[in-house]
Design an enzyme around this catalytic site. Structure first.
Site, PDB file in Angstrom:
ATOM      1  N   SER A   1      36.555  33.925  43.369  1.00 25.47           N
ATOM      2  CA  SER A   1      36.980  34.797  42.275  1.00 25.47           C
ATOM      3  C   SER A   1      35.749  35.440  41.658  1.00 25.47           C
ATOM      4  O   SER A   1      34.638  34.923  41.782  1.00 25.47           O
ATOM      5  CB  SER A   1      37.702  33.995  41.195  1.00 25.47           C
ATOM      6  OG  SER A   1      36.774  33.268  40.397  1.00 25.47           O
ATOM      7  N   ASP A   2      35.937  36.559  40.993  1.00 24.21           N
ATOM      8  CA  ASP A   2      34.898  37.030  40.080  1.00 24.21           C
ATOM      9  C   ASP A   2      34.852  36.053  38.911  1.00 24.21           C
ATOM     10  O   ASP A   2      35.796  35.270  38.696  1.00 24.21           O
ATOM     11  CB  ASP A   2      35.182  38.455  39.606  1.00 24.21           C
ATOM     12  CG  ASP A   2      33.911  39.195  39.212  1.00 24.21           C
ATOM     13  OD1 ASP A   2      32.898  38.531  38.908  1.00 24.21           O
ATOM     14  OD2 ASP A   2      33.923  40.440  39.204  1.00 24.21           O
TER      15      ASP A   2
END
Length: 785
Positions: free
Chosen positions: A303-304
Site C-alpha cells: 500500500s501507499d
C-alpha cells in the site's frame, strides 16, 4: 568530453572526496555486518529447508511460513517487519526510496557521516525523460541499484526494496508530483519504466539476464489513475477518480502493464485514491484479476503509506477497521506501509473476516522477494553481490552519468539569431547571473525524493568555471515565490555586462507531493523582473527555467529582448555544470519536452476531470498532446539544437496491410460505416507477422556533434471520434558528428501502435490510412480489414 572530465575533477576537488564519504577525524567507526537470515555458522539453520538455496523458492517460502505462529505471521505484513529470533529471521524494512538516486525519505536507508554519507543524485525524472534515451535510463537505474546494494552491504540499509519508479501519467500541468514522472505519454512512460526497472533490479538492458535473483527490487507506483495531490480542497486521500474504460485502457494502465510484463518489476504500490468508487488497495479486479492474472505479476504489492486506514477512516468504503484489513488482503495487497494491520488484523482473523489463506499468500509473496534478494542464502558478503562496497557509491562513473543525464535532458526552447552558445574564448566577456534559482540550496536543483548528494554545483558556480568574474544578483526576495523583487538593483547590474542569464522558475515550495499548483504563471514578480532586466540589457537575455511542471512563458517566448530560453527541470547535483556547458557551447542541446506546455487559462479545466479526450459540445479541450485540441505554448516533443537536422523515410516494409484473419466489425460515425478488427481476436502470431520495419535517415547539418532524439509519431489519416490527434510510436537517441548521416530503424506493430481503445476499453484497428511522421516528413500505411 575532455572538458567535461576536467570540470568533474574540479567538482571533486572543490567538494571533497570523490566517493562523497566524509570521515571523522578519529577515523570511521566499524559498521556492523547487515543482519541476514540462514547464518550457516549456527548449525540449526542448516536443518531448515527454507535455508537451502538449492530448493525452489516456492518450496522454501512454504516451509518458512509453515513454522510461523499467527502473531509472527501478522507481524510481517507491515513495512517495518520485526525479527523472528527463534528462526533466525532478521528484521526487514520494506520502505526505501530511489526515485532518481538512493533517497533519504523513508526509514530504510541511513546515511552516516562516518561511512557512506551520500549517494549520486541524478536529475529529477521529468528532465531525464526529456533525453528520450532508453539506454541512459537503464544505466541510471543500474547505478542506483548498485549504490543501494552497496549501502545495504555497509550496514546502512534495512532493506533492498526501493519504491520507484513513479510511472503515473503527467495528466494535468498543475500536478505537484509530475516532476517525479517521465511525462504525459504512455509509450514514453512505459519505456522508461522497463529500462529503469531492468537496470535497478540487475537485469540486462534487453531483459535477457535476470533469472530470479535481484540486485535490488523496483516497485512501480502508484497503481492506478493517481495524479492529483491537493487541489482546491480536493486531496488524494479522499479523491474518487472517475475514469472511463477507454482511458484506463490506452492511457492510465499501459505503463503499469509494461512495467510488469516487460520490466518484470518485483513490486507494485497501490495508490491512495479510489477509481470509480473502489479504493485501489481494495480493488480485487485491479490487483488480482488485472495485475496477477492478466499480466502474470509475480512480485509483492504494497500500500501507499497510510492508505489502508483511509479505506475506513476517511473514504468510508469499509464499515469497520477489520473490514478494511480484510478488503485489502482479499484484493491481493501483501504488505501495508503503516500500522493499521498491526492494530486490526488479529481481530479481523478472530471475527472470521480474514482467512489464513490470504495471510499465507501475502507472506509467500513477501518472503519470495527477500529470498530473490539473497537475504536467506547465508552471509551476503560471500554471495554474488557481496563485493559491492562503499567505493561503488558516488563513483566517478556515476558522477559522470549524472552530468550526462542533465545535459542530455535540458531543452533549448528559443534561440533567436543564434544568440547561444555564448563565446567562451574572449577573456574580457562579462556576465550577470540574475534570479532566485541561480545560487540556491541543493533542494532546488535536486527536486523531491532525493538523498544527500555526493557533490553539489549551483548554476552560478557552473558559470563561474567559464567566467571568473560573473556577477550575481538574486533579483527576488524569498526565493522563487518572489513576493517582492529588487528590480532596480537587478537592472543596474544588467546594464554593466555583456550578457545576462536569468535563472527563474519554481521549487519545492511551489510544486511537490501534497502541493498542486493553482496557476501556470511564473510566481510573484518574476515576470516583471524578467521584462525589466531584458529591456535594460545591452543584448537579449537568456532565460533559464527550473521547474518540473510547465509554465506559461508566452510573454518571454514572444519578447524580442529575450533571446534564449532553456528548460532545465531539476537537473540534479551536477546540473550547474551541465547548463553552463550548453550555454557556452561545450555541449549541443538535444532534449525534447516530455509534456505539453499549456497556456495559463488551461486552469479553467477542473483538475478532477480525468477524461483524456476532448468534448467539443461542452468546450472540454482534452488532455496531453494526444487529445488536447487547444493552443499550446510549447508542444510535446519540442526542442531546439545548435544543429539543424533533416529526416527522410528510406524504407517502410509494408505500405498496405490486409487483416483477413478474423471477423470484421462495423461501426457507424457521421453516416460513414467503418470496419475494424478487435486486436484480441487477431492473436499474437498475426500481430507479430504484421510488424512494419521503418528506416528513417537522419542528417546533422550543423558544425557540432549532437546527441539527437528521433521521434516517430502516428496520426490517423482521418480524425475520428476517440482517435488521438497523434501519438508517439517510437523514439531513439542517436549521436551524430557534424555533417554525419545515419539510418535509424523502428519496428511498428499495428496491434500496439496503430490501434486505439474503444469505449469498452478493447483495442481496435480501424481501416483506412495511418500516417507515420518524423518532424515534417510523412509516410502513409493503409490498413484493410
Amino acid at each position: 568530453m575532455a572538458l567535461s572530465i576536467i570540470l568533474l575533477a574540479i567538482v571533486v576537488n572543490v567538494h571533497g572526496h570523490g566517493h562523497g564519504h566524509g570521515h571523522a577525524s578519529a577515523g570511521p567507526e566499524p559498521e556492523p555486518e547487515p543482519a541476514f537470515g540462514c547464518d550457516y555458522s549456527k548449525p540449526w539453520s542448516r536443518s531448515y529447508p527454507f535455508c537451502n538455496p538449492k530448493l525452489p523458492i516456492p518450496e522454501r517460502t512454504k516451509d518458512l511460513i509453515s513454522r510461523l505462529t499467527l502473531a509472527e505471521k501478522l507481524s510481517q505484513l507491515v513495512n517495518t517487519a520485526p525479527p523472528i529470533p527463534r528462526l533466525g529471521v532478521p528484521p526487514y524494512q520494506w520502505w526505501s526510496e530511489a526515485l532518481h538516486g538512493v533517497g533519504s525519505v523513508g526509514p530504510g536507508v541511513r546515511f552516516n557521516a562516518s561511512s557512506i554519507a551520500s549517494a549520486t543524485s541524478f536529475p529529477q525524472v521529468i528532465l531525464t525523460a526529456a533525453s528520450f534515451d532508453s539506454r541512459l535510463w537503464y544505466r541510471i537505474g543500474h547505478a542506483i541499484g548498485v549504490e543501494g546494494r552497496a549501502i545495504y552491504n555497509a550496514g546502512q540499509a534495512m532493506g533492498l526494496t526501493f519504491w520507484a519508479p513513479n510511472i503515473n501519467l503527467f495528466r494535468d500541468p498543475r500536478w505537484g508530483r509530475g516532476q517525479e514522472t517521465p511525462g504525459e505519454d504512455p509509450l514514453l512512460t512505459s519505456r522508461y519504466a522497463v529500462s529503469f526497472v531492468r537496470g535497478l533490479q540487475g537485469d540486462s538492458f534487453s531483459g535477457a539476464k535476470l533469472r530470479g535473483h535481484l540486485l535490488a527490487s523496483a516497485c512501480c507506483k502508484h497503481f492506478t489513475a493517481y495524479d492529483l495531490d491537493n487541489w482546491k480542497a480536493v486531496n488524494r486521500f479522499r479523491f474518487d477518480a472517475r475514469v472511463s474504460l477507454q482511458d484506463l485502457s490506452d492511457t492510465y494502465q499501459p505503463p503499469f502493464q509494461s512495467c510488469v510484463q516487460q520490466g518484470r518489476a518485483s513490486g507494485i504500490m497501490c495508490a491512495y485514491n479510489r477509481v470509480n468508487g473502489v479504493p485501489n488497495c481494495a480493488d480485487f479486479n485491479l490487483l488480482t484479476q488485472t495485475a496477477r492474472k492478466q499480466w502474470d505479476f509475480r512480485g509483492y504489492i504494497t500500500s501507499d503509506c497510510g492508505a489502508v486506514a483511509l479505506i475506513h477512516d476517511q473514504q468510508g468504503y469499509a464499515k469497520s477497521p477489520e473490514d478494511a484489513v480484510a478488503d485489502v488482503l482479499r484484493a491481493g495487497m501483501d504488505v501495508e506501509c503503516g500500522s493499521y494491520l498491526t492494530e486490526h488484523a488479529k481481530s479481523a482473523v478472530l471475527q472470521k473476516k480474514l482467512a489464513m489463506s490470504q495471510i499465507d499468500r501475502a507472506l509467500h509473496n513477501l518472503f519470495s522477494i527477500r529470498m530473490r534478494l539473497g537475504l536467506f542464502d547465508g552471509n551476503p558478503a560471500r554471495l554474488p553481490f557481496g563485493l559491492i562496497g562503499p567505493n561503488h557509491v558516488c563513483s566517478k562513473d556515476h558522477q559522470y552519468l549524472a552530468l550526462e543525464a542533465a545535459r542530455n535532458g535540458i531543452v533549448l526552447l528559443k534561440n533567436t539569431a543564434a544568440l547561444l552558445p555564448l563565446p567562451k574564448t574572449s577573456p574580457t566577456i562579462s556576465l550577470a547571473v540574475i534570479g532566485p534559482n541561480a545560487n540556491t540550496s541543493p533542494l532546488t536543483l535536486l527536486g523531491n525524493y532525493a538523498g544527500p548528494p555526493c557533490n553539489y554545483i549551483t548554476i552560478l558556480q557552473g558559470f563561474q568555471h567559464y567566467v571568473k568574474n560573473a556577477v550575481y544578483h538574486p533579483g527576488c526576495d524569498g526565493g522563487p515565490k518572489c513576493s517582492s523583487a529588487q528590480i532596480d538593483q537587478a537592472v543596474e547590474v544588467s546594464k554593466k555586462v555583456d550578457y545576462v542569464v536569468m535563472v527563474m522558475g519554481l521549487d519545492q515550495s511551489e510544486e511537490r507531493e501534497e502541493r498542486d499548483r493553482i496557476h501556470l504563471d511564473l510566481p510573484g514578480k518574476q515576470l516583471e523582473l524578467i521584462n525589466s532586466v531584458a529591456e535594460a540589457s545591452k543584448k537579449p537575455v537568456i532565460l533559464v527555467l527550473l521547474c518540473g511542471g510547465p509554465i506559461d512563458i508566452s510573454s518571454a517566448k514572444y519578447n524580442h529582448k529575450v533571446g534564449g530560453i532553456l528548460w532545465a527541470g531539476y537537473p540534479g547535483e551536477l546540473g550547474g555544470i551541465a547548463l553552463a556547458q550548453i550555454i557556452f557551447g561545450d555541449h549541443n542541446p538535444g532534449g525534447r519536452l516530455p509534456v505539453t506546455w499549456y497556456p495559463k487559462d488551461y486552469i479553467k479545466v477542473p483538475m478532477t476531470d480525468m477524461r483524456m479526450r476532448a468534448d467539443p459540445s461542452t468546450g472540454y479541450p482534452g488532455r496531453t498532446y494526444r487529445f488536447y485540441k487547444g493552443p499550446k505554448v510549447y508542444e510535446f516533443g519540442y526542442g531546439l539544437s545548435y544543429s539543424k537536422y533533416s529526416y527522410e523515410f528510406v524504407s517502410v516494409t509494408h505500405s498496405k496491410l490486409h487483416f483477413n484473419q478474423s471477423s470484421t466489425h462495423l461501426m457507424v460515425e457521421n453516416s460513414e460505416t467503418i470496419g475494424y478488427k478487435l486486436v484480441s481476436e487477431l492473436g499474437e502470431e498475426t500481430c507479430r507477422s504484421m510488424s512494419v520495419s521503418v528506416s528513417v535517415r537522419v542528417q546533422n547539418h550543423g558544425s557540432r556533434v549532437g546527441k539527437h532524439p528521433v521521434l516517430l509519431f502516428m496520426r490517423p489519416g482521418k480524425q475520428r471520434s476517440g482517435s488521438p490527434v497523434k501519438q508517439l510510436v517510437g523514439f531513439q537517441s542517436v549521436m551524430l558528428d557534424a555533417g554525419e548521416t545515419t539510418d535509424v530503424g523502428f519496428e511498428v506493430s499495428p496491434c500496439e501502435h496503430l490501434s486505439r481503445a474503444n469505449e469498452a476499453g478493447a483495442k481496435i484497428i480501424e481501416e483506412g490510412s495511418h500516417v507515420l511522421r518524423v518532424d515534417d516528413q510523412e509516410h502513409s500505411i493503409d490498413l484493410f480489414v
